[in-house]
Design a protein around this motif. Structure first.
Motif, PDB file in Angstrom:
ATOM      1  N   ALA A 275      19.610 -13.373  73.006  1.00 45.17           N
ATOM      2  CA  ALA A 275      20.743 -13.154  72.106  1.00 45.17           C
ATOM      3  C   ALA A 275      20.322 -13.195  70.651  1.00 45.17           C
ATOM      4  O   ALA A 275      20.711 -12.339  69.859  1.00 45.17           O
ATOM      5  CB  ALA A 275      21.827 -14.203  72.372  1.00 45.17           C
ATOM      6  N   PHE A 276      19.531 -14.206  70.290  1.00 44.18           N
ATOM      7  CA  PHE A 276      19.173 -14.416  68.888  1.00 44.18           C
ATOM      8  C   PHE A 276      17.696 -14.057  68.675  1.00 44.18           C
ATOM      9  O   PHE A 276      16.897 -14.866  68.210  1.00 44.18           O
ATOM     10  CB  PHE A 276      19.475 -15.855  68.481  1.00 44.18           C
ATOM     11  N   VAL A 277      17.354 -12.847  69.073  1.00 48.05           N
ATOM     12  CA  VAL A 277      15.996 -12.315  68.900  1.00 48.05           C
ATOM     13  C   VAL A 277      16.101 -10.941  68.246  1.00 48.05           C
ATOM     14  O   VAL A 277      17.170 -10.317  68.247  1.00 48.05           O
ATOM     15  CB  VAL A 277      15.256 -12.202  70.254  1.00 48.05           C
ATOM     16  N   ALA A 278      14.994 -10.476  67.691  1.00 47.16           N
ATOM     17  CA  ALA A 278      15.012  -9.231  66.912  1.00 47.16           C
ATOM     18  C   ALA A 278      15.382  -8.030  67.772  1.00 47.16           C
ATOM     19  O   ALA A 278      16.147  -7.156  67.356  1.00 47.16           O
ATOM     20  CB  ALA A 278      13.652  -9.019  66.253  1.00 47.16           C
ATOM     21  N   ASN A 279      14.854  -7.976  68.990  1.00 44.95           N
ATOM     22  CA  ASN A 279      15.110  -6.836  69.876  1.00 44.95           C
ATOM     23  C   ASN A 279      15.599  -7.368  71.215  1.00 44.95           C
ATOM     24  O   ASN A 279      14.830  -7.539  72.154  1.00 44.95           O
ATOM     25  CB  ASN A 279      13.838  -6.002  70.057  1.00 44.95           C
ATOM     26  N   ARG A 280      16.895  -7.659  71.292  1.00 44.74           N
ATOM     27  CA  ARG A 280      17.418  -8.294  72.497  1.00 44.74           C
ATOM     28  C   ARG A 280      17.459  -7.351  73.703  1.00 44.74           C
ATOM     29  O   ARG A 280      17.657  -7.804  74.833  1.00 44.74           O
ATOM     30  CB  ARG A 280      18.796  -8.895  72.243  1.00 44.74           C
ATOM     31  N   GLN A 281      17.290  -6.049  73.479  1.00 50.07           N
ATOM     32  CA  GLN A 281      17.229  -5.122  74.610  1.00 50.07           C
ATOM     33  C   GLN A 281      15.921  -5.289  75.391  1.00 50.07           C
ATOM     34  O   GLN A 281      15.896  -5.099  76.610  1.00 50.07           O
ATOM     35  CB  GLN A 281      17.351  -3.680  74.111  1.00 50.07           C
ATOM     36  N   LYS A 282      14.860  -5.664  74.708  1.00 52.14           N
ATOM     37  CA  LYS A 282      13.548  -5.692  75.359  1.00 52.14           C
ATOM     38  C   LYS A 282      12.838  -7.036  75.280  1.00 52.14           C
ATOM     39  O   LYS A 282      11.842  -7.244  75.968  1.00 52.14           O
ATOM     40  CB  LYS A 282      12.643  -4.624  74.733  1.00 52.14           C
ATOM     41  N   GLN A 283      13.311  -7.931  74.418  1.00 51.81           N
ATOM     42  CA  GLN A 283      12.589  -9.176  74.193  1.00 51.81           C
ATOM     43  C   GLN A 283      13.410 -10.394  74.631  1.00 51.81           C
ATOM     44  O   GLN A 283      14.643 -10.351  74.659  1.00 51.81           O
ATOM     45  CB  GLN A 283      12.243  -9.325  72.710  1.00 51.81           C
ATOM     46  N   ALA A 284      12.699 -11.458  74.952  1.00 55.04           N
ATOM     47  CA  ALA A 284      13.315 -12.749  75.236  1.00 55.04           C
ATOM     48  C   ALA A 284      12.450 -13.834  74.611  1.00 55.04           C
ATOM     49  O   ALA A 284      11.223 -13.743  74.620  1.00 55.04           O
ATOM     50  CB  ALA A 284      13.444 -12.975  76.738  1.00 55.04           C
ATOM     51  N   GLN A 285      13.115 -14.864  74.078  1.00 58.51           N
ATOM     52  CA  GLN A 285      12.413 -15.961  73.425  1.00 58.51           C
ATOM     53  C   GLN A 285      12.438 -17.188  74.343  1.00 58.51           C
ATOM     54  O   GLN A 285      13.516 -17.639  74.745  1.00 58.51           O
ATOM     55  CB  GLN A 285      13.081 -16.296  72.096  1.00 58.51           C
ATOM     56  N   GLU A 286      11.268 -17.725  74.659  1.00 55.95           N
ATOM     57  CA  GLU A 286      11.219 -18.966  75.445  1.00 55.95           C
ATOM     58  C   GLU A 286      11.731 -20.123  74.595  1.00 55.95           C
ATOM     59  O   GLU A 286      11.336 -20.287  73.438  1.00 55.95           O
ATOM     60  CB  GLU A 286       9.787 -19.236  75.900  1.00 55.95           C
ATOM     61  N   LEU A 287      12.624 -20.934  75.197  1.00 55.15           N
ATOM     62  CA  LEU A 287      13.195 -22.079  74.478  1.00 55.15           C
ATOM     63  C   LEU A 287      12.688 -23.409  75.020  1.00 55.15           C
ATOM     64  O   LEU A 287      12.337 -24.304  74.258  1.00 55.15           O
ATOM     65  CB  LEU A 287      14.733 -22.047  74.565  1.00 55.15           C
ATOM     66  N   ALA A 288      12.711 -23.556  76.344  1.00 56.25           N
ATOM     67  CA  ALA A 288      12.330 -24.833  76.956  1.00 56.25           C
ATOM     68  C   ALA A 288      12.110 -24.587  78.440  1.00 56.25           C
ATOM     69  O   ALA A 288      12.418 -23.509  78.962  1.00 56.25           O
ATOM     70  CB  ALA A 288      13.432 -25.880  76.753  1.00 56.25           C
ATOM     71  N   GLU A 289      11.604 -25.593  79.116  1.00 55.47           N
ATOM     72  CA  GLU A 289      11.469 -25.526  80.562  1.00 55.47           C
ATOM     73  C   GLU A 289      12.621 -26.268  81.220  1.00 55.47           C
ATOM     74  O   GLU A 289      13.204 -27.190  80.621  1.00 55.47           O
ATOM     75  CB  GLU A 289      10.140 -26.141  80.997  1.00 55.47           C
TER      76      GLU A 289
END
Length: 480
Positions: A275-289
């Motif tokens: 949601a809060f990434v530059a290219n949410r169509q193709k990217q995902a940001q790891e937050l935690a395990e």
């Protein structure tokens, strides 16, 4: 619709009636009196405690009427109510007829923020049937990990009035809001807000599920950045669609599955942000395990994702989400592991006071001896039992409305052995634990998740949980 701008009210000489002595009424009366309002407090009760509280207020010059919370005092221009007072009380009907507005303690805090010259901190608000307190505390932990001055406030911890009027200047507040509080908060506009879930609760207060949901949905009104909803609970997304928000405010979902664009979710044991990434169509940001969440039960992972979504909406970096979740420790009586005895785990979830919370608790374990019962508050148990039947090794029932659960078990899980304790004294918990231990096998979990309120037998759910933990520890000592 309100706004993020601080509103100013000229309180000097304004006739304000405060409904209810207590944790919200007394601070409200004091704050309004200090600002020059002519305050009258009305209270239904007239016991020794109320008379002592009244004497303290009257010494300040505040008028108090005990034993008469039904009549609207003459000249009233505003009513400020404690959140628990029901909307159909004669006082509020009289106020409506006279055209007098009614605010709750949350609305008053919203209006008074910035009144003492401090910067008015934005609010990140959380509501829902279950999980509010845990999510708000997780959110506060994440915000603290990001180096922000914050507090968990509202229906938890520090009172909102104390937070907005105290000396500490916060960067942001993590605010827990109940449906009662939202009902009386007409101009509240959060920076971002989440509705975690919706299930029937407090219907005696709201009158209907529709009215209950509408009050929960109030939390989204006027949001400026994000409305966070539960992908697994479409009713929460419906509330987002119905909300009147600021232009540019986004709908952000959270899910226990792989997230789509504008969602947070879980992939291969990793909490990720699309949601809060530059290219949410193709990217995902790891937050935690998943292992960073304590306990890593499914509904608690959902709480963590909601907290992360609100924090990310406020601009918090991913590392702070991870560090905040790692630092968080759940409150007592919320899926709290008490002991292992003979390869059987004993878990205290006394906070599961309704069917929705209990459903989540039961879903966290594979083979369960379930301790349940208490005051049903009008709930039915067929759906709960149907969903949990395959996980139940046995059931021990106690409390005033245990027969309702027993009947549901008879209909939907007739093969599951049930122990029905025909007693409502507090000592029943020791017997409940003993009988549950007899039913349990190695690898099982004895789970206190009552699906009912506690007041038929205990002062509150904390006392019920303590009685369970004491009984378990006594049994552990005997077997040592």
């Amino acid at each position: 619709m309100g706004s993020q701008e601080v509103s100013t009210v000229d309180w000097q000489g304004k006739h304000v009636t405060v409904a209810g002595l207590g944790v919200s009424g007394i601070p409200a009366a004091r704050a309004l009196h200090e600002r020059g309002a002519l305050v009258t407090v009305v209270n239904d009760g007239d016991d020794e405690r109320a008379r002592a509280q009244a004497a303290d207020l009257e010494a300040l010059g505040i008028t108090v009427r005990l034993g008469d919370g039904a009549t609207l005092p003459p000249s009233t221009e505003l009513v400020v109510t404690a959140p628990g007072w029901q909307p159909d009380k004669p006082l509020f009907l009289a106020a409506a007829e006279a055209g007098v507005p009614v605010w709750g303690d949350v609305e008053l805090a919203w209006r008074l923020r910035g009144d003492n010259g401090k910067k008015a901190a934005p609010w990140l608000a959380v509501t829902g049937t279950n999980g509010k307190t845990t999510t708000v505390r997780m959110l506060a932990s994440i915000l603290e990990a990001a180096g922000l001055r914050t507090a968990a406030v509202g229906n938890i911890g520090v009172s909102l009035l104390d937070a907005v009027l105290g000396e500490t200047e916060y960067d942001v507040l993590a605010v827990e809001l109940s449906s009662y509080q939202l009902h009386w908060a007409p101009s509240l506009c959060a920076h971002s807000a989440a509705v975690l879930n919706l299930a029937p609760d407090h219907l005696d207060w709201h009158g209907s599920m529709e009215a209950y949901a509408a009050d929960k949905g109030r939390v989204y009104e006027g949001n400026t950045v994000a409305c966070v909803y539960n992908v697994a609970d479409p009713a929460t997304e419906d509330l987002v669609r119905e909300a009147d928000v600021e232009e540019g405010c986004r709908a952000i979902g959270f899910t226990l599955g792989a997230p789509g664009p504008s969602q947070l979710g879980v992939v291969d044991g990793i909490l990720v942000d699309r949601a809060f990434v530059a290219n949410r169509q193709k990217q995902a940001q790891e937050l935690a395990e998943v292992g960073d969440v304590d306990p890593p039960a499914p509904h608690n992972i959902a709480n963590a994702l909601a907290a992360a979504a609100l924090a990310r909406a406020f601009g918090v970096e991913p590392a702070a989400v991870r560090d905040g979740l790692r630092a968080f420790r759940p409150d007592a009586h919320r899926i709290e592991h008490v002991a292992d005895i003979g390869e059987v785990a004993y878990v205290d979830d006394s906070k599961a006071t309704n069917t929705h919370a209990t459903e989540a608790s039961l879903a966290a374990y594979d083979s369960i001896v379930w301790i349940a019962g208490g005051l049903a508050k009008g709930a039915t148990f067929d759906e709960l039992v149907t969903g949990a039947a395959k996980r139940l090794r046995g059931v021990v029932l106690m409390g005033a409305d245990r027969a309702l659960i027993h009947e549901a078990l008879t209909r939907h899980a007739p093969e599951v052995p049930v122990v029905d304790l025909d007693r409502t004294d507090t000592g029943a918990m020791s017997e409940a634990v003993a009988r549950a231990a007899e039913l349990a096998r190695p690898g099982d979990t004895v789970l206190l998740a009552p699906a009912c309120a506690s007041m038929d037998m205990f002062t509150n759910y904390n006392k019920r949980g303590e009685a369970f933990a004491d009984a378990v520890r006594a049994r552990a000592d005997e077997s040592a």
